[in-house]
Design a protein around this motif. Structure first.
Motif, PDB file in Angstrom:
ATOM      1  N   LYS A 300       0.840  -1.210   0.000  1.00 43.98           N
ATOM      2  CA  LYS A 300       0.000   0.000   0.000  1.00 43.98           C
ATOM      3  C   LYS A 300       0.870   1.253   0.000  1.00 43.98           C
ATOM      4  O   LYS A 300       0.613   2.211  -0.745  1.00 43.98           O
ATOM      5  N   ASN A 301       1.916   1.244   0.819  1.00 43.23           N
ATOM      6  CA  ASN A 301       2.812   2.404   0.882  1.00 43.23           C
ATOM      7  C   ASN A 301       3.530   2.620  -0.451  1.00 43.23           C
ATOM      8  O   ASN A 301       3.747   3.768  -0.867  1.00 43.23           O
ATOM      9  N   ALA A 306       3.963   5.932  -5.295  1.00 43.49           N
ATOM     10  CA  ALA A 306       3.911   6.117  -6.753  1.00 43.49           C
ATOM     11  C   ALA A 306       2.897   7.190  -7.136  1.00 43.49           C
ATOM     12  O   ALA A 306       3.170   8.057  -7.972  1.00 43.49           O
ATOM     13  N   LYS A 307       1.714   7.141  -6.514  1.00 51.04           N
ATOM     14  CA  LYS A 307       0.667   8.126  -6.826  1.00 51.04           C
ATOM     15  C   LYS A 307       1.098   9.531  -6.414  1.00 51.04           C
ATOM     16  O   LYS A 307       0.842  10.505  -7.136  1.00 51.04           O
ATOM     17  N   ASP A 308       1.758   9.629  -5.266  1.00 45.38           N
ATOM     18  CA  ASP A 308       2.231  10.938  -4.794  1.00 45.38           C
ATOM     19  C   ASP A 308       3.251  11.544  -5.756  1.00 45.38           C
ATOM     20  O   ASP A 308       3.395  12.769  -5.828  1.00 45.38           O
ATOM     21  N   ILE A 313      -2.625   5.231 -12.350  1.00 41.60           N
ATOM     22  CA  ILE A 313      -3.216   3.915 -12.107  1.00 41.60           C
ATOM     23  C   ILE A 313      -4.097   3.588 -13.314  1.00 41.60           C
ATOM     24  O   ILE A 313      -5.190   4.129 -13.462  1.00 41.60           O
ATOM     25  N   ASP A 314      -3.619   2.715 -14.176  1.00 38.41           N
ATOM     26  CA  ASP A 314      -4.318   2.413 -15.429  1.00 38.41           C
ATOM     27  C   ASP A 314      -5.366   1.321 -15.276  1.00 38.41           C
ATOM     28  O   ASP A 314      -6.256   1.187 -16.125  1.00 38.41           O
ATOM     29  N   VAL A 331       0.217   0.087 -13.253  1.00 42.63           N
ATOM     30  CA  VAL A 331       0.683   1.446 -12.967  1.00 42.63           C
ATOM     31  C   VAL A 331       1.678   1.881 -14.034  1.00 42.63           C
ATOM     32  O   VAL A 331       2.581   1.131 -14.400  1.00 42.63           O
ATOM     33  N   SER A 332       1.508   3.107 -14.553  1.00 40.00           N
ATOM     34  CA  SER A 332       2.466   3.643 -15.531  1.00 40.00           C
ATOM     35  C   SER A 332       2.894   5.046 -15.121  1.00 40.00           C
ATOM     36  O   SER A 332       2.454   5.570 -14.098  1.00 40.00           O
ATOM     37  N   GLU A 333       3.743   5.654 -15.946  1.00 38.22           N
ATOM     38  CA  GLU A 333       4.277   7.006 -15.688  1.00 38.22           C
ATOM     39  C   GLU A 333       5.001   7.073 -14.348  1.00 38.22           C
ATOM     40  O   GLU A 333       4.908   8.052 -13.613  1.00 38.22           O
ATOM     41  N   LEU A 334       5.724   6.013 -14.031  1.00 34.12           N
ATOM     42  CA  LEU A 334       6.453   5.950 -12.761  1.00 34.12           C
ATOM     43  C   LEU A 334       7.818   6.618 -12.879  1.00 34.12           C
ATOM     44  O   LEU A 334       8.532   6.427 -13.870  1.00 34.12           O
ATOM     45  N   THR A 335       8.188   7.371 -11.872  1.00 34.29           N
ATOM     46  CA  THR A 335       9.540   7.924 -11.817  1.00 34.29           C
ATOM     47  C   THR A 335      10.471   6.893 -11.195  1.00 34.29           C
ATOM     48  O   THR A 335      10.039   6.012 -10.443  1.00 34.29           O
ATOM     49  N   GLU A 336      11.747   7.017 -11.514  1.00 31.44           N
ATOM     50  CA  GLU A 336      12.704   6.007 -11.075  1.00 31.44           C
ATOM     51  C   GLU A 336      12.935   5.996  -9.571  1.00 31.44           C
ATOM     52  O   GLU A 336      13.441   5.009  -9.027  1.00 31.44           O
TER      53      GLU A 336
END
Length: 469
Positions: A300-301, A306-308, A313-314, A331-336
């Motif tokens: 959950k964290n 990731a959302k923060d 969330i696709d 989940v996409s558009e994630l930063t490294e």
């Protein structure tokens, strides 16, 4: 810790005293033990195994049969067919310069072994290595995870009913139990778990120069290129990711997808999740739960992190903390810098990262630690050859995932951060045995002619040997 003060020292000493008696058993005696274990899994305790795993994390019965019971039974069947051959003294070549001698390899038991198994597949990953240890002629102490208490309790009951403790014993307990066991001078340790704990095991083993097999994990990437049959690829990826709610060391950890395929991939993902687990997977009897609150909160964290940081969330995203439920989530558009891209996920959350060129995807994989598994979905031999030749991984599966684990003709294991050593079939047998060399001299050979004092004639003989032999 002094061994005399170790709570498991007496058990260890009993097995140590018995190791040669066990090690000198014939293949028939070892097969007899394996048959007892097989009957216990297939008949005596089958329903209790199903019930225990359902109690620990609502594992569906079919999934238990397929991923817990079947792999061990299949391993036993494979060993039954091959063990007689493996145990034979193997004659190997002897150089002409050593004429008059013959050479052999003997697979002898390593001795007293420790198997530390994880919680995600407790039956499979406890008894699977045990099959190899028994085949090798060892005594064994088993330490399963405390995170699946119902299954651990059942396995303790099974082991005590099937074996004498001076041969095979199971010890239950928390982290302190594992720490105490690791203080003892085992001849071999087989550990399945995370790279972080694997380093602790290896450090403890180094005190006694104990050999280790480390079955670790990491982030196993899945490449999907533009030539792949996308619908079939997504169906297989969803299956691999959501089996056991993603709590699988060789589950696809993240997808590297040809950029042009993203929208279609998302649609297929949603469709396949619905086909597998209905509109609401929480109501499906085919979908597991996260093992406990600690791991639920970890996942959950990671999702919140990731959302923060702007991730999208696709698909999925629903959670129910009271039942440790996490919906299959894309989940996409994630930063490294997100934990989903930095740490092994071990849950039903699938990051999706796109690439323009195959070189870009390969470079990304090579910027990380070597994975336990690498999956490739492609119809192009040129592309698959390029990926395989320019990456490193413990194992690879083309146009599917997870299946490489089930083939006992293949070595299973990682490389560096994802593991040390191999398991399954002959490769597991080799991990639990020492390949002892034996050379027998029958008649005087060339070496016997070269004893001091050294003379010109002997020098000429050495020169001829170097040149021609």
């Amino acid at each position: 810790m002094n061994d005399n003060n170790n709570p498991y020292s007496q058990l260890f000493q009993k097995q140590k005293a018995n190791q040669f008696q066990v090690g000198n058993t014939s293949y028939k005696e070892r097969i007899k033990k394996l048959k007892r274990l097989k009957h216990a899994l297939e008949h005596t305790y089958k329903q209790e195994i199903r019930d225990a795993l359902f109690a620990d994390f609502k594992k569906p019965q079919l999934e238990t049969d397929l991923t817990e019971i079947y792999p061990v039974v299949d391993e036993i069947n494979f060993v039954k067919q091959e063990l007689k051959t493996w145990l034979k003294r193997k004659q190997v070549g002897t150089p002409l310069a050593m004429l008059g001698s013959s050479s052999y390899i003997i697979n002898e038991p390593k001795g007293v072994c420790l198997i530390i198994s994880p919680w995600n597949y407790p039956i499979n990953l406890t008894f699977g290595p045990l099959v190899s240890a028994i085949a090798g002629g060892n005594t064994v102490i088993l330490k399963p995870s405390e995170m699946t208490p119902n299954t651990s309790k059942l396995m303790a009951k099974m082991v005590s009913a099937l074996f004498d403790d001076n041969e095979i014993a199971l010890v239950e307990g928390e982290v302190e139990t594992a720490q105490a066991l690791l203080e003892l001078p085992f001849n071999h340790i087989f550990f399945t778990g995370s790279p972080a704990v694997g380093k602790i095991v290896m450090k403890a083993a180094s005190k006694h120069l104990t050999s280790v097999t480390l079955e670790l994990g990491g982030k196993s990437p899945t490449i999907v290129d533009e030539t792949a049959h996308l619908e079939k690829a997504v169906r297989k990826i969803v299956y691999g990711k959501c089996t056991n709610a993603g709590q699988t060391c060789i589950a696809p950890d993240y997808v590297l997808l040809q950029e042009s395929l993203k929208d279609e991939f998302v649609q297929h993902f949603r469709k396949e999740v619905k086909a597998f687990y209905s509109q609401n997977p929480e109501e499906s009897t085919s979908y597991s739960r996260i093992v406990n609150n600690k791991h639920f909160e970890r996942l959950k964290n990671s999702l919140d992190d990731a959302k923060d940081k702007g991730a999208s969330i696709d698909a999925g995203g629903a959670l129910n903390p009271s039942h440790c439920y996490i919906e299959p989530t894309l989940v996409s558009e994630l930063t490294e810098d997100t934990s989903l891209m930095q740490e092994e996920i071990f849950g039903p959350i699938l990051p999706l990262k796109t690439f323009k060129t195959l070189e870009e995807a390969v470079n990304y994989i090579n910027s990380k630690e070597k994975p336990l598994a690498l999956y490739i979905f492609s119809k192009s031999k040129k592309n698959t050859d390029y990926i395989i030749n320019n990456t490193r991984a413990g194992g690879t599966c083309l146009n599917h995932n997870l299946l490489q684990y089930l083939n006992h003709h293949l070595p299973f294991g990682g490389s560096n951060n994802s593991g040390i050593g191999k398991s399954h079939g002959y490769f597991g047998f080799l991990e639990f045995t020492n390949q002892r060399s034996l050379l027998k001299q029958h008649t005087l050979g060339a070496v016997d002619l070269l004893k001091p004092p050294y003379t010109n004639w002997k020098q000429k003989l050495v020169d001829l040997t170097i040149k021609w032999f």
